[in-house]
Design a protein around this motif. Structure first.
Motif, mmCIF file in Angstrom:
data_model
loop_
_atom_site.group_PDB
_atom_site.id
_atom_site.type_symbol
_atom_site.label_atom_id
_atom_site.label_comp_id
_atom_site.label_asym_id
_atom_site.label_seq_id
_atom_site.Cartn_x
_atom_site.Cartn_y
_atom_site.Cartn_z
ATOM 1 N N ALA A 103 18.983 -23.338 -24.407
ATOM 2 C CA ALA A 103 19.015 -22.357 -25.496
ATOM 3 C C ALA A 103 18.536 -22.962 -26.806
ATOM 4 O O ALA A 103 17.800 -22.323 -27.567
ATOM 5 C CB ALA A 103 20.427 -21.800 -25.653
ATOM 6 N N VAL A 104 18.931 -24.206 -27.068
ATOM 7 C CA VAL A 104 18.483 -24.882 -28.293
ATOM 8 C C VAL A 104 16.971 -25.098 -28.246
ATOM 9 O O VAL A 104 16.266 -24.911 -29.247
ATOM 10 C CB VAL A 104 19.230 -26.224 -28.478
ATOM 11 C CG1 VAL A 104 18.578 -27.046 -29.592
ATOM 12 C CG2 VAL A 104 20.690 -25.978 -28.807
ATOM 13 N N ALA A 105 16.462 -25.496 -27.075
ATOM 14 C CA ALA A 105 15.018 -25.666 -26.924
ATOM 15 C C ALA A 105 14.296 -24.353 -27.182
ATOM 16 O O ALA A 105 13.236 -24.314 -27.824
ATOM 17 C CB ALA A 105 14.704 -26.190 -25.531
ATOM 18 N N MET A 106 14.876 -23.265 -26.699
ATOM 19 C CA MET A 106 14.303 -21.950 -26.942
ATOM 20 C C MET A 106 14.312 -21.629 -28.428
ATOM 21 O O MET A 106 13.367 -21.051 -28.972
ATOM 22 C CB MET A 106 15.108 -20.901 -26.178
ATOM 23 C CG MET A 106 14.418 -19.553 -26.010
ATOM 24 S SD MET A 106 13.166 -19.582 -24.699
ATOM 25 C CE MET A 106 11.756 -18.987 -25.612
ATOM 26 N N GLY A 107 15.390 -22.037 -29.104
ATOM 27 C CA GLY A 107 15.501 -21.796 -30.538
ATOM 28 C C GLY A 107 14.402 -22.467 -31.329
ATOM 29 O O GLY A 107 13.974 -21.964 -32.377
ATOM 30 N N SER A 108 13.918 -23.594 -30.828
ATOM 31 C CA SER A 108 12.839 -24.302 -31.525
ATOM 32 C C SER A 108 11.523 -23.527 -31.470
ATOM 33 O O SER A 108 10.598 -23.798 -32.241
ATOM 34 C CB SER A 108 12.648 -25.699 -30.922
ATOM 35 O OG SER A 108 12.107 -25.619 -29.613
ATOM 36 N N LEU A 109 11.449 -22.557 -30.543
ATOM 37 C CA LEU A 109 10.244 -21.736 -30.413
ATOM 38 C C LEU A 109 10.411 -20.356 -31.042
ATOM 39 O O LEU A 109 9.458 -19.579 -31.068
ATOM 40 C CB LEU A 109 9.895 -21.565 -28.931
ATOM 41 C CG LEU A 109 9.669 -22.833 -28.104
ATOM 42 C CD1 LEU A 109 9.462 -22.455 -26.639
ATOM 43 C CD2 LEU A 109 8.494 -23.636 -28.629
ATOM 44 N N ALA A 110 11.601 -20.049 -31.517
ATOM 45 C CA ALA A 110 11.919 -18.685 -31.956
ATOM 46 C C ALA A 110 10.987 -18.169 -33.043
ATOM 47 O O ALA A 110 10.552 -17.013 -32.999
ATOM 48 C CB ALA A 110 13.367 -18.617 -32.427
ATOM 49 N N SER A 111 10.668 -19.000 -34.022
ATOM 50 C CA SER A 111 9.804 -18.531 -35.113
ATOM 51 C C SER A 111 8.397 -18.237 -34.615
ATOM 52 O O SER A 111 7.769 -17.263 -35.043
ATOM 53 C CB SER A 111 9.755 -19.570 -36.241
ATOM 54 O OG SER A 111 9.207 -20.794 -35.787
ATOM 55 N N ARG A 112 7.915 -19.046 -33.663
ATOM 56 C CA ARG A 112 6.590 -18.798 -33.099
ATOM 57 C C ARG A 112 6.596 -17.516 -32.266
ATOM 58 O O ARG A 112 5.614 -16.759 -32.276
ATOM 59 C CB ARG A 112 6.165 -19.985 -32.221
ATOM 60 C CG ARG A 112 6.041 -21.315 -32.953
ATOM 61 C CD ARG A 112 4.847 -21.313 -33.900
ATOM 62 N NE ARG A 112 3.587 -21.176 -33.194
ATOM 63 C CZ ARG A 112 2.864 -22.197 -32.723
ATOM 64 N NH1 ARG A 112 3.307 -23.441 -32.855
ATOM 65 N NH2 ARG A 112 1.711 -21.997 -32.119
ATOM 66 N N ILE A 113 7.677 -17.285 -31.561
ATOM 67 C CA ILE A 113 7.803 -16.067 -30.759
ATOM 68 C C ILE A 113 7.818 -14.838 -31.659
ATOM 69 O O ILE A 113 7.171 -13.826 -31.375
ATOM 70 C CB ILE A 113 9.066 -16.133 -29.883
ATOM 71 C CG1 ILE A 113 8.882 -17.179 -28.782
ATOM 72 C CG2 ILE A 113 9.386 -14.765 -29.267
ATOM 73 C CD1 ILE A 113 10.124 -17.448 -27.972
ATOM 74 N N GLU A 114 8.531 -14.931 -32.771
ATOM 75 C CA GLU A 114 8.590 -13.813 -33.719
ATOM 76 C C GLU A 114 7.213 -13.512 -34.288
ATOM 77 O O GLU A 114 6.817 -12.343 -34.422
ATOM 78 C CB GLU A 114 9.567 -14.139 -34.850
ATOM 79 C CG GLU A 114 9.755 -13.001 -35.833
ATOM 80 C CD GLU A 114 10.770 -13.313 -36.913
ATOM 81 O OE1 GLU A 114 10.957 -12.464 -37.807
ATOM 82 O OE2 GLU A 114 11.372 -14.409 -36.869
ATOM 83 N N GLN A 115 6.460 -14.552 -34.604
ATOM 84 C CA GLN A 115 5.105 -14.367 -35.123
ATOM 85 C C GLN A 115 4.189 -13.716 -34.091
ATOM 86 O O GLN A 115 3.223 -13.038 -34.444
ATOM 87 C CB GLN A 115 4.523 -15.712 -35.557
ATOM 88 C CG GLN A 115 5.205 -16.330 -36.768
ATOM 89 C CD GLN A 115 4.757 -17.757 -37.033
ATOM 90 O OE1 GLN A 115 3.744 -18.223 -36.491
ATOM 91 N NE2 GLN A 115 5.495 -18.474 -37.865
ATOM 92 N N ASP A 116 4.520 -13.920 -32.829
ATOM 93 C CA ASP A 116 3.712 -13.361 -31.743
ATOM 94 C C ASP A 116 4.081 -11.913 -31.445
ATOM 95 O O ASP A 116 3.480 -11.275 -30.591
ATOM 96 C CB ASP A 116 3.901 -14.215 -30.481
ATOM 97 C CG ASP A 116 2.878 -13.913 -29.414
ATOM 98 O OD1 ASP A 116 3.162 -13.055 -28.546
ATOM 99 O OD2 ASP A 116 1.786 -14.513 -29.437
ATOM 100 N N GLY A 117 5.087 -11.392 -32.121
ATOM 101 C CA GLY A 117 5.513 -10.011 -31.887
ATOM 102 C C GLY A 117 6.877 -9.895 -31.248
ATOM 103 O O GLY A 117 7.330 -8.804 -30.923
ATOM 104 N N GLY A 118 7.531 -11.058 -31.070
ATOM 105 C CA GLY A 118 8.871 -11.043 -30.499
ATOM 106 C C GLY A 118 8.862 -11.072 -28.979
ATOM 107 O O GLY A 118 7.807 -11.052 -28.344
ATOM 108 N N ALA A 119 10.037 -11.131 -28.414
ATOM 109 C CA ALA A 119 10.166 -11.196 -26.958
ATOM 110 C C ALA A 119 11.263 -10.258 -26.479
ATOM 111 O O ALA A 119 12.224 -9.986 -27.199
ATOM 112 C CB ALA A 119 10.492 -12.624 -26.515
#
Length: 224
Positions: A103-119
């Protein structure tokens, strides 16, 4: 799902890896370009990296933890993960581990995912697992995953099963548990996981959501 990226999360033994792989195969069969990112650091022996040959044979690109198949007990997030934010024409599926590390590893990608339109983040619920046998326990786990991953669950997946012993009645029971959790979280039950045999025995409309047809790949004791 409308979004390009989908995250499967849940507790250890929920069956999320089987569902993530089945969903990747389903999209590939529909002609989609698919990348499956294995972020399950809990038990590398049962990760989707061990299904690489079959997945890649279907055209699914697989990104796994470094060292996930080498026997070295220090898995880490591969830099290759960041390529999914560049290759915009592929659907991306994340298999998120059932522990805080994933989950923490996923959190490190969260801002990039948001910029991509979310998941879309799908919480896989198997109410026959000991840590999620009531709504409160399942909700507490989901809230913990949300906090660590910085992502918000968008739907529940009913994956009620007892491994090879699973019958339609178990999915029907799981539907009630999934609906109760969905109501608590203010979301819906979007999918349910079932083998072809169980799906054929299930009356139409007996459970909520769309089916994801799975193969029970793991040993039965991990599914209980």
């Amino acid at each position: 799902m409308a979004k390009r990226m989908t995250v499967f999360c849940g507790n250890f033994g929920s069956g999320k890896t089987e569902l993530a792989m089945a969903y990747a195969k389903q999209l590939a069969k529909q002609g989609e370009r698919v990348t499956l990112v294995d972020m399950d650091f809990v038990n590398p022996y049962f990760t989707s990296s061990h299904q690489r040959e079959e997945l890649e044979g279907m055209g699914v690109r697989l990104i796994g933890p470094r060292y996930s198949t080498t026997g070295v007990d220090v898995p880490s997030l591969s830099p290759e993960v960041f390529s999914v934010f560049i290759q915009k024409d592929a659907k991306v599926i994340f298999d998120l581990g059932g522990d805080p590390i994933g989950a923490v590893a996923m959190g490190s990608l969260a801002s990039r995912i948001e910029q991509d339109g979310g998941a879309e983040m799908l919480f896989v619920l198997n109410p026959y697992r000991p840590l999620v046998r009531d709504t409160k326990s399942a909700k507490d786990l989901l809230l913990s995953i949300q906090q660590e991953s910085h992502l918000t669950a968008t739907a529940i997946v009913n994956n009620a099963n007892l491994g090879a012993e699973t019958q339609a009645e178990h999915l029907i029971y799981g539907d009630g548990a999934a609906k109760a959790l969905a109501d608590e979280m203010g979301i819906t039950v979007a999918y349910f996981g079932a083998t072809k045999e169980v799906l054929e025995s299930l009356e139409k409309g007996a459970v909520s959501g769309e089916p994801i047809v799975v193969e029970r790949l793991n040993r039965q004791e991990w599914m209980l």
